[in-house]
Design a protein around this motif. Structure first.
Motif: not given
Length: 74
Positions: A17-37
Motif C-alpha cells: 500500500a505504501i507506493p500507492s499512497l505515495l504516488s497518489a499524494l505526489s500527484d495530488s490525487r485522493a489515495p483511495s486504492a492505497g487507503a483501501i489496502m
C-alpha cells in the motif's frame, strides 16, 4: 484460518500500500486504492492478533514470515 497466515498477508498488503499512497499524494490525487489496502491490512492484522493466544512480539515476526512461506512452498 491460520493467524500466522493472516499476519503475513496483512504485512504484505500493508507494504504494497505504501507506493500507492505515495504516488497518489505526489500527484495530488485522493489515495483511495492505497487507503483501501491499508484498511484491508489493518483488518487482517487485528484478526491475526485476536486469534493468536499469546499475541505476537516484534522479534517473532521474521520467524513467522519465513515459517509461513516455507509451509506453502514445500
Amino acid at each position: 484460518m491460520d493467524p500466522d497466515l493472516l499476519l503475513v498477508i496483512g504485512l504484505i498488503v500493508g507494504v504494497l500500500a505504501i507506493p500507492s499512497l505515495l504516488s497518489a499524494l505526489s500527484d495530488s490525487r485522493a489515495p483511495s486504492a492505497g487507503a483501501i489496502m491499508v484498511l484491508i491490512a489493518g483488518v487482517l492484522l487485528v484478526v491475526a492478533f485476536q486469534n493468536k493466544a499469546g499475541g505476537y512480539t516484534v522479534a517473532e515476526i521474521p520467524h513467522i514470515f519465513f515459517k509461513v512461506i516455507g509451509r506453502y512452498t514445500h
